[in-house]
Design a protein around this motif. Structure first.
Motif, PDB file in Angstrom:
ATOM      1  N   ARG A  11       0.829  -1.208   0.000  1.00 52.00           N
ATOM      2  CA  ARG A  11       0.000   0.000   0.000  1.00 52.00           C
ATOM      3  C   ARG A  11       0.861   1.256   0.000  1.00 52.00           C
ATOM      4  NH1 ARG A  11      -2.612  -2.990   3.920  1.00 52.00           N
ATOM      5  NH2 ARG A  11      -1.965  -1.589   5.590  1.00 52.00           N
ATOM      6  N   ASN A  12       1.893   1.272   0.812  1.00 54.95           N
ATOM      7  CA  ASN A  12       2.765   2.445   0.877  1.00 54.95           C
ATOM      8  C   ASN A  12       3.536   2.657  -0.419  1.00 54.95           C
ATOM      9  OD1 ASN A  12       1.955   3.050   3.478  1.00 54.95           O
ATOM     10  ND2 ASN A  12       3.582   1.839   4.413  1.00 54.95           N
ATOM     11  N   ALA A  13       3.981   1.577  -1.048  1.00 50.19           N
ATOM     12  CA  ALA A  13       4.708   1.702  -2.319  1.00 50.19           C
ATOM     13  C   ALA A  13       3.787   2.264  -3.405  1.00 50.19           C
ATOM     14  CB  ALA A  13       5.269   0.346  -2.742  1.00 50.19           C
ATOM     15  N   ILE A  14       2.540   1.804  -3.432  1.00 50.65           N
ATOM     16  CA  ILE A  14       1.593   2.305  -4.434  1.00 50.65           C
ATOM     17  C   ILE A  14       1.272   3.767  -4.176  1.00 50.65           C
ATOM     18  CG2 ILE A  14      -0.772   2.075  -5.291  1.00 50.65           C
ATOM     19  CD1 ILE A  14      -0.475  -0.971  -4.897  1.00 50.65           C
ATOM     20  N   LYS A  15       1.082   4.145  -2.910  1.00 50.66           N
ATOM     21  CA  LYS A  15       0.806   5.551  -2.581  1.00 50.66           C
ATOM     22  C   LYS A  15       1.981   6.450  -2.978  1.00 50.66           C
ATOM     23  CE  LYS A  15      -2.356   4.933   1.273  1.00 50.66           C
ATOM     24  NZ  LYS A  15      -2.567   5.156   2.717  1.00 50.66           N
ATOM     25  N   ARG A  16       3.184   5.996  -2.733  1.00 49.26           N
ATOM     26  CA  ARG A  16       4.362   6.799  -3.134  1.00 49.26           C
ATOM     27  C   ARG A  16       4.388   7.002  -4.644  1.00 49.26           C
ATOM     28  NH1 ARG A  16       6.880   3.961   1.051  1.00 49.26           N
ATOM     29  NH2 ARG A  16       7.651   2.371  -0.339  1.00 49.26           N
ATOM     30  N   GLN A  17       4.050   5.970  -5.402  1.00 50.25           N
ATOM     31  CA  GLN A  17       4.009   6.097  -6.863  1.00 50.25           C
ATOM     32  C   GLN A  17       2.910   7.071  -7.286  1.00 50.25           C
ATOM     33  OE1 GLN A  17       6.121   4.819  -9.190  1.00 50.25           O
ATOM     34  NE2 GLN A  17       7.322   4.176  -7.428  1.00 50.25           N
ATOM     35  N   VAL A  33       3.980  10.399  -9.406  1.00 50.31           N
ATOM     36  CA  VAL A  33       3.479  10.593 -10.777  1.00 50.31           C
ATOM     37  C   VAL A  33       2.577  11.828 -10.833  1.00 50.31           C
ATOM     38  CG1 VAL A  33       2.038   9.589 -12.593  1.00 50.31           C
ATOM     39  CG2 VAL A  33       3.725   8.184 -11.416  1.00 50.31           C
ATOM     40  N   SER A  34       1.780  12.052  -9.802  1.00 46.04           N
ATOM     41  CA  SER A  34       0.911  13.235  -9.764  1.00 46.04           C
ATOM     42  C   SER A  34       1.721  14.519  -9.693  1.00 46.04           C
ATOM     43  CB  SER A  34      -0.031  13.167  -8.568  1.00 46.04           C
ATOM     44  OG  SER A  34      -0.863  12.051  -8.657  1.00 46.04           O
ATOM     45  N   ALA A  35       2.801  14.506  -8.949  1.00 46.66           N
ATOM     46  CA  ALA A  35       3.654  15.699  -8.852  1.00 46.66           C
ATOM     47  C   ALA A  35       4.300  16.007 -10.197  1.00 46.66           C
ATOM     48  CB  ALA A  35       4.713  15.504  -7.782  1.00 46.66           C
ATOM     49  N   LEU A  36       4.689  14.971 -10.923  1.00 44.71           N
ATOM     50  CA  LEU A  36       5.300  15.184 -12.234  1.00 44.71           C
ATOM     51  C   LEU A  36       4.281  15.704 -13.253  1.00 44.71           C
ATOM     52  CD1 LEU A  36       7.556  12.000 -12.447  1.00 44.71           C
ATOM     53  CD2 LEU A  36       8.272  14.355 -12.007  1.00 44.71           C
ATOM     54  N   ALA A  37       3.010  15.328 -13.079  1.00 44.18           N
ATOM     55  CA  ALA A  37       1.961  15.736 -14.018  1.00 44.18           C
ATOM     56  C   ALA A  37       1.150  16.912 -13.492  1.00 44.18           C
ATOM     57  CB  ALA A  37       1.044  14.556 -14.294  1.00 44.18           C
ATOM     58  N   GLU A  38       1.622  17.583 -12.476  1.00 41.50           N
ATOM     59  CA  GLU A  38       0.866  18.673 -11.853  1.00 41.50           C
ATOM     60  C   GLU A  38       0.515  19.775 -12.841  1.00 41.50           C
ATOM     61  OE1 GLU A  38       1.255  21.904  -8.204  1.00 41.50           O
ATOM     62  OE2 GLU A  38       2.930  20.581  -8.672  1.00 41.50           O
ATOM     63  N   ALA A  39       1.411  20.103 -13.743  1.00 44.38           N
ATOM     64  CA  ALA A  39       1.156  21.181 -14.708  1.00 44.38           C
ATOM     65  C   ALA A  39       0.005  20.843 -15.655  1.00 44.38           C
ATOM     66  CB  ALA A  39       2.420  21.466 -15.506  1.00 44.38           C
ATOM     67  N   SER A  40      -0.210  19.565 -15.911  1.00 46.04           N
ATOM     68  CA  SER A  40      -1.268  19.174 -16.840  1.00 46.04           C
ATOM     69  C   SER A  40      -2.614  18.975 -16.145  1.00 46.04           C
ATOM     70  CB  SER A  40      -0.877  17.893 -17.569  1.00 46.04           C
ATOM     71  OG  SER A  40      -0.776  16.829 -16.651  1.00 46.04           O
ATOM     72  N   LEU A  41      -2.617  18.964 -14.805  1.00 39.78           N
ATOM     73  CA  LEU A  41      -3.875  18.789 -14.077  1.00 39.78           C
ATOM     74  C   LEU A  41      -4.541  20.137 -13.835  1.00 39.78           C
ATOM     75  CD1 LEU A  41      -2.770  16.181 -11.376  1.00 39.78           C
ATOM     76  CD2 LEU A  41      -4.250  15.775 -13.333  1.00 39.78           C
ATOM     77  N   GLN A  75       0.327   6.847 -15.277  1.00 35.50           N
ATOM     78  CA  GLN A  75       0.540   7.792 -16.377  1.00 35.50           C
ATOM     79  C   GLN A  75      -0.586   7.681 -17.401  1.00 35.50           C
ATOM     80  OE1 GLN A  75       4.497   6.635 -17.501  1.00 35.50           O
ATOM     81  NE2 GLN A  75       5.463   8.094 -16.099  1.00 35.50           N
ATOM     82  N   GLN A  76      -1.020   6.471 -17.674  1.00 39.54           N
ATOM     83  CA  GLN A  76      -2.142   6.255 -18.586  1.00 39.54           C
ATOM     84  C   GLN A  76      -3.417   6.868 -18.006  1.00 39.54           C
ATOM     85  OE1 GLN A  76      -3.216   2.144 -18.995  1.00 39.54           O
ATOM     86  NE2 GLN A  76      -4.279   2.467 -20.928  1.00 39.54           N
ATOM     87  N   LEU A  77      -3.635   6.727 -16.716  1.00 38.94           N
ATOM     88  CA  LEU A  77      -4.806   7.290 -16.051  1.00 38.94           C
ATOM     89  C   LEU A  77      -4.822   8.810 -16.160  1.00 38.94           C
ATOM     90  CD1 LEU A  77      -7.231   6.589 -14.026  1.00 38.94           C
ATOM     91  CD2 LEU A  77      -5.621   7.289 -12.250  1.00 38.94           C
ATOM     92  N   LEU A  78      -3.680   9.439 -15.935  1.00 39.53           N
ATOM     93  CA  LEU A  78      -3.613  10.899 -15.999  1.00 39.53           C
ATOM     94  C   LEU A  78      -3.753  11.409 -17.433  1.00 39.53           C
ATOM     95  CD1 LEU A  78      -0.903  11.565 -13.283  1.00 39.53           C
ATOM     96  CD2 LEU A  78      -3.370  11.873 -13.110  1.00 39.53           C
TER      97      LEU A  78
END
Length: 129
Positions: free
Chosen positions: A65-71, A75-83, A118-121
């Motif tokens: 669970r923690n590994a998935i949350k970290r991912q 990934v959300s931080a890297l895609a922040e500009a597109s959100l 990444q596909q989800l975002l």
């Protein structure tokens, strides 16, 4: 990017629309001006809010669970500009096969989670409000 922290924030976002889905994840979005009281929940700042829900039902081990949350947060931080400036919750809706991903912290599992996020975002960008 800010993280969702309270139960009320998560409930407000989950009451919003499901924007995108993949085999294992769902992305929920709530615009910051839509529900009454959203300003008190999220503040007046027009910022991107992200939360992660990884239930025990789909990831039994805490290390998984923690590994998935970290991912999710990476990934959300890297895609922040597109959100768009809104509140988002990424929810795990199906488990990863433990026979295929034996170790909870394996690079293979992390790569699979990252690729699917990444596909989800990308799907969420297509459904931009």
């Amino acid at each position: 990017m800010q993280r969702l922290q309270t139960r009320a924030q998560f409930q407000a976002v989950l009451a919003g629309a499901t924007v995108a889905r993949t085999a294992h994840f769902a992305l929920h979005r709530c615009t910051l001006d839509a529900p009454a009281g959203a300003e008190s929940l999220f503040g007046s700042a027009r910022d991107v809010w992200v939360g992660a829900m990884v239930p025990k039902r789909w990831a039994r081990r805490a290390v998984t669970r923690n590994a998935i949350k970290r991912q999710i947060y990476t990934v959300s931080a890297l895609a922040e500009a597109s959100l768009p400036p809104a509140a988002h919750v990424v929810r795990l809706r199906a488990g990863f096969d433990r026979k295929q991903f034996v170790s909870a912290t394996s690079d293979k599992l992390k790569a699979a989670v990252r690729a699917e996020l990444q596909q989800l975002l990308q799907r969420a960008q297509a459904a931009r409000p």
